[in-house]
Motif scaffolding. Structure first.
Motif, PDB file in Angstrom:
ATOM      1  N   LEU A  55       0.833  -1.203   0.000  1.00 28.20           N
ATOM      2  CA  LEU A  55       0.000   0.000   0.000  1.00 28.20           C
ATOM      3  C   LEU A  55       0.866   1.251   0.000  1.00 28.20           C
ATOM      4  O   LEU A  55       0.663   2.173  -0.798  1.00 28.20           O
ATOM      5  CB  LEU A  55      -0.934  -0.010   1.211  1.00 28.20           C
ATOM      6  CG  LEU A  55      -1.718   1.269   1.496  1.00 28.20           C
ATOM      7  CD1 LEU A  55      -2.715   1.529   0.396  1.00 28.20           C
ATOM      8  CD2 LEU A  55      -2.410   1.170   2.836  1.00 28.20           C
ATOM      9  N   GLU A  56       1.847   1.288   0.900  1.00 27.30           N
ATOM     10  CA  GLU A  56       2.718   2.463   1.002  1.00 27.30           C
ATOM     11  C   GLU A  56       3.536   2.664  -0.279  1.00 27.30           C
ATOM     12  O   GLU A  56       3.670   3.786  -0.776  1.00 27.30           O
ATOM     13  CB  GLU A  56       3.655   2.293   2.195  1.00 27.30           C
ATOM     14  CG  GLU A  56       4.517   3.497   2.463  1.00 27.30           C
ATOM     15  CD  GLU A  56       5.389   3.313   3.692  1.00 27.30           C
ATOM     16  OE1 GLU A  56       6.474   3.902   3.698  1.00 27.30           O
ATOM     17  OE2 GLU A  56       4.989   2.585   4.620  1.00 27.30           O
ATOM     18  N   THR A  57       4.040   1.575  -0.847  1.00 27.27           N
ATOM     19  CA  THR A  57       4.848   1.678  -2.061  1.00 27.27           C
ATOM     20  C   THR A  57       4.016   2.203  -3.226  1.00 27.27           C
ATOM     21  O   THR A  57       4.459   3.096  -3.959  1.00 27.27           O
ATOM     22  CB  THR A  57       5.431   0.295  -2.421  1.00 27.27           C
ATOM     23  OG1 THR A  57       6.210  -0.176  -1.325  1.00 27.27           O
ATOM     24  CG2 THR A  57       6.288   0.368  -3.661  1.00 27.27           C
ATOM     25  N   LEU A  58       2.825   1.657  -3.401  1.00 28.49           N
ATOM     26  CA  LEU A  58       1.980   2.098  -4.518  1.00 28.49           C
ATOM     27  C   LEU A  58       1.532   3.547  -4.356  1.00 28.49           C
ATOM     28  O   LEU A  58       1.523   4.315  -5.331  1.00 28.49           O
ATOM     29  CB  LEU A  58       0.772   1.171  -4.653  1.00 28.49           C
ATOM     30  CG  LEU A  58       1.080  -0.245  -5.159  1.00 28.49           C
ATOM     31  CD1 LEU A  58      -0.158  -1.117  -5.080  1.00 28.49           C
ATOM     32  CD2 LEU A  58       1.626  -0.215  -6.566  1.00 28.49           C
ATOM     33  N   MET A  59       1.184   3.952  -3.143  1.00 33.21           N
ATOM     34  CA  MET A  59       0.748   5.332  -2.938  1.00 33.21           C
ATOM     35  C   MET A  59       1.912   6.315  -3.093  1.00 33.21           C
ATOM     36  O   MET A  59       1.730   7.423  -3.588  1.00 33.21           O
ATOM     37  CB  MET A  59       0.079   5.485  -1.571  1.00 33.21           C
ATOM     38  CG  MET A  59      -1.265   4.746  -1.459  1.00 33.21           C
ATOM     39  SD  MET A  59      -2.450   5.129  -2.767  1.00 33.21           S
ATOM     40  CE  MET A  59      -2.940   6.779  -2.319  1.00 33.21           C
ATOM     41  N   MET A  60       3.114   5.888  -2.686  1.00 33.27           N
ATOM     42  CA  MET A  60       4.286   6.746  -2.898  1.00 33.27           C
ATOM     43  C   MET A  60       4.573   6.886  -4.392  1.00 33.27           C
ATOM     44  O   MET A  60       4.946   7.962  -4.862  1.00 33.27           O
ATOM     45  CB  MET A  60       5.512   6.169  -2.180  1.00 33.27           C
ATOM     46  CG  MET A  60       5.505   6.418  -0.688  1.00 33.27           C
ATOM     47  SD  MET A  60       6.862   5.649   0.222  1.00 33.27           S
ATOM     48  CE  MET A  60       8.267   5.855  -0.799  1.00 33.27           C
ATOM     49  N   GLU A  61       4.389   5.798  -5.140  1.00 32.91           N
ATOM     50  CA  GLU A  61       4.578   5.857  -6.593  1.00 32.91           C
ATOM     51  C   GLU A  61       3.592   6.819  -7.227  1.00 32.91           C
ATOM     52  O   GLU A  61       3.948   7.629  -8.081  1.00 32.91           O
ATOM     53  CB  GLU A  61       4.427   4.458  -7.200  1.00 32.91           C
ATOM     54  CG  GLU A  61       4.569   4.411  -8.694  1.00 32.91           C
ATOM     55  CD  GLU A  61       5.977   4.698  -9.188  1.00 32.91           C
ATOM     56  OE1 GLU A  61       6.114   5.100 -10.354  1.00 32.91           O
ATOM     57  OE2 GLU A  61       6.938   4.522  -8.415  1.00 32.91           O
ATOM     58  N   LEU A  62       2.333   6.760  -6.796  1.00 36.07           N
ATOM     59  CA  LEU A  62       1.313   7.671  -7.325  1.00 36.07           C
ATOM     60  C   LEU A  62       1.671   9.125  -7.009  1.00 36.07           C
ATOM     61  O   LEU A  62       1.615   9.987  -7.888  1.00 36.07           O
ATOM     62  CB  LEU A  62      -0.059   7.330  -6.746  1.00 36.07           C
ATOM     63  CG  LEU A  62      -1.187   8.300  -7.107  1.00 36.07           C
ATOM     64  CD1 LEU A  62      -1.436   8.309  -8.600  1.00 36.07           C
ATOM     65  CD2 LEU A  62      -2.449   7.953  -6.345  1.00 36.07           C
ATOM     66  N   ALA A  63       2.059   9.395  -5.771  1.00 41.27           N
ATOM     67  CA  ALA A  63       2.407  10.767  -5.390  1.00 41.27           C
ATOM     68  C   ALA A  63       3.610  11.268  -6.186  1.00 41.27           C
ATOM     69  O   ALA A  63       3.617  12.412  -6.667  1.00 41.27           O
ATOM     70  CB  ALA A  63       2.704  10.832  -3.894  1.00 41.27           C
ATOM     71  N   GLY A  64       4.615  10.424  -6.356  1.00 43.50           N
ATOM     72  CA  GLY A  64       5.792  10.820  -7.125  1.00 43.50           C
ATOM     73  C   GLY A  64       5.468  11.076  -8.587  1.00 43.50           C
ATOM     74  O   GLY A  64       5.953  12.051  -9.181  1.00 43.50           O
ATOM     75  N   GLN A  65       4.628  10.250  -9.178  1.00 47.13           N
ATOM     76  CA  GLN A  65       4.266  10.446 -10.587  1.00 47.13           C
ATOM     77  C   GLN A  65       3.377  11.668 -10.763  1.00 47.13           C
ATOM     78  O   GLN A  65       3.448  12.351 -11.793  1.00 47.13           O
ATOM     79  CB  GLN A  65       3.576   9.191 -11.134  1.00 47.13           C
ATOM     80  CG  GLN A  65       4.473   7.987 -11.230  1.00 47.13           C
ATOM     81  CD  GLN A  65       5.635   8.179 -12.199  1.00 47.13           C
ATOM     82  OE1 GLN A  65       5.650   9.073 -13.046  1.00 47.13           O
ATOM     83  NE2 GLN A  65       6.626   7.326 -12.062  1.00 47.13           N
ATOM     84  N   MET A  66       2.558  11.965  -9.747  1.00 49.76           N
ATOM     85  CA  MET A  66       1.750  13.184  -9.833  1.00 49.76           C
ATOM     86  C   MET A  66       2.634  14.425  -9.774  1.00 49.76           C
ATOM     87  O   MET A  66       2.421  15.385 -10.515  1.00 49.76           O
ATOM     88  CB  MET A  66       0.702  13.203  -8.713  1.00 49.76           C
ATOM     89  CG  MET A  66      -0.431  12.235  -8.946  1.00 49.76           C
ATOM     90  SD  MET A  66      -1.649  12.205  -7.626  1.00 49.76           S
ATOM     91  CE  MET A  66      -2.349  13.831  -7.764  1.00 49.76           C
ATOM     92  N   ARG A  67       3.646  14.390  -8.885  1.00 52.80           N
ATOM     93  CA  ARG A  67       4.578  15.522  -8.821  1.00 52.80           C
ATOM     94  C   ARG A  67       5.323  15.684 -10.145  1.00 52.80           C
ATOM     95  O   ARG A  67       5.506  16.799 -10.638  1.00 52.80           O
ATOM     96  CB  ARG A  67       5.582  15.325  -7.685  1.00 52.80           C
ATOM     97  CG  ARG A  67       5.052  15.670  -6.322  1.00 52.80           C
ATOM     98  CD  ARG A  67       6.149  15.724  -5.283  1.00 52.80           C
ATOM     99  NE  ARG A  67       6.932  14.493  -5.197  1.00 52.80           N
ATOM    100  CZ  ARG A  67       6.662  13.472  -4.405  1.00 52.80           C
ATOM    101  NH1 ARG A  67       5.601  13.516  -3.615  1.00 52.80           N
ATOM    102  NH2 ARG A  67       7.434  12.395  -4.393  1.00 52.80           N
TER     103      ARG A  67
ATOM    104  N   ARG B 214       3.782  -1.205 -15.218  1.00 51.80           N
ATOM    105  CA  ARG B 214       2.694  -0.929 -16.160  1.00 51.80           C
ATOM    106  C   ARG B 214       2.234   0.518 -16.035  1.00 51.80           C
ATOM    107  O   ARG B 214       1.964   1.184 -17.037  1.00 51.80           O
ATOM    108  CB  ARG B 214       1.534  -1.890 -15.879  1.00 51.80           C
ATOM    109  CG  ARG B 214       0.335  -1.668 -16.753  1.00 51.80           C
ATOM    110  CD  ARG B 214       0.600  -2.047 -18.182  1.00 51.80           C
ATOM    111  NE  ARG B 214      -0.606  -1.876 -18.958  1.00 51.80           N
ATOM    112  CZ  ARG B 214      -0.641  -1.353 -20.163  1.00 51.80           C
ATOM    113  NH1 ARG B 214       0.474  -1.029 -20.785  1.00 51.80           N
ATOM    114  NH2 ARG B 214      -1.775  -1.200 -20.799  1.00 51.80           N
ATOM    115  N   PHE B 215       2.155   1.030 -14.821  1.00 52.81           N
ATOM    116  CA  PHE B 215       1.756   2.424 -14.595  1.00 52.81           C
ATOM    117  C   PHE B 215       2.752   3.381 -15.247  1.00 52.81           C
ATOM    118  O   PHE B 215       2.366   4.310 -15.958  1.00 52.81           O
ATOM    119  CB  PHE B 215       1.656   2.669 -13.090  1.00 52.81           C
ATOM    120  CG  PHE B 215       1.241   4.055 -12.695  1.00 52.81           C
ATOM    121  CD1 PHE B 215       0.130   4.661 -13.248  1.00 52.81           C
ATOM    122  CD2 PHE B 215       1.960   4.750 -11.740  1.00 52.81           C
ATOM    123  CE1 PHE B 215      -0.260   5.934 -12.869  1.00 52.81           C
ATOM    124  CE2 PHE B 215       1.583   6.021 -11.349  1.00 52.81           C
ATOM    125  CZ  PHE B 215       0.470   6.610 -11.921  1.00 52.81           C
TER     126      PHE B 215
END
Length: 195
Positions: free
Chosen positions: A26-38, A99-100
């Motif tokens: 969960l933490e890894t995926l949400m950190m990936e999302l936040a980083g890609q949004m930035r 994939r993301f």
């Protein structure tokens, strides 16, 4: 600096071992999302900056301070994404991130579209997990089903690699006995007898 601080430095933090694999995914995926949004927001700023520079011919970027993030997930959307992330098995975390990233590189979306792509990738991974689980169940049921033929033969057959009743060529040489006719692998070739 005290000696106690140096000793604590070599110890691993206790928090790392207390987390479950699901929490780490969960933490890894949400950190990936936040980083890609930035990153998407940074690219969007750069694109608008270059467009502005081309239109006006003047660069005012040295005047600007570090911009604050303009887009953030709503709490409801964040909770929904965290719920979906918690269903991802740890072995699918890496492929989901790859994939993301692949979709982001292909489409170069705006910041608002990044969360939608992330949700689509997570749904795709969940569907793949479900398909593989069903396939695994079917193969397990198929292998547990009683059958005749080869399956029953496999359960009866036992292999004993050091059995004493198997004759070898080396035994014949050790006994100084004439070797038996070759029937194991190659035919025996003999010269024709002349009388």
């Amino acid at each position: 600096m005290s000696l106690l601080a140096w000793l604590r430095w070599s110890e691993a933090p206790p928090r790392l071992s207390a987390r479950s694999p699901a929490e780490m995914v969960l933490e890894t995926l949400m950190m990936e999302l936040a980083g890609q949004m930035r990153e998407a927001e940074r690219q969007q700023r750069e694109r608008s900056h270059t467009e502005r520079k081309i239109c006006t011919g003047v660069d005012y970027s040295w005047l600007a301070s570090a911009p604050r993030p303009s887009y953030d997930l709503s709490p409801g959307e964040r909770l929904q994404l965290e719920d979906v992330c918690s269903k991802i098995h740890p072995s699918y975390c890496g492929p989901a991130i790859l994939r993301f990233r692949q979709l982001l590189a292909e489409q170069e979306p705006e910041v608002q579209e990044v969360a939608r792509l992330f949700r689509a990738v997570l749904q795709e991974v969940l569907e793949r997990m479900k398909q593989e689980e069903e396939t695994h169940k079917l193969t397990r049921q198929w292998s547990l089903r009683p059958r005749g033929g080869l399956a029953s033969f496999k359960t009866r057959a036992r292999i004993a690699p050091f059995a004493s009743d198997i004759r070898t060529i080396s035994e014949d040489v050790e006994r100084d006995a004439p070797p038996p006719p070759r029937t194991w692998s190659l035919p025996e070739f003999r010269a024709p007898k002349t009388d």
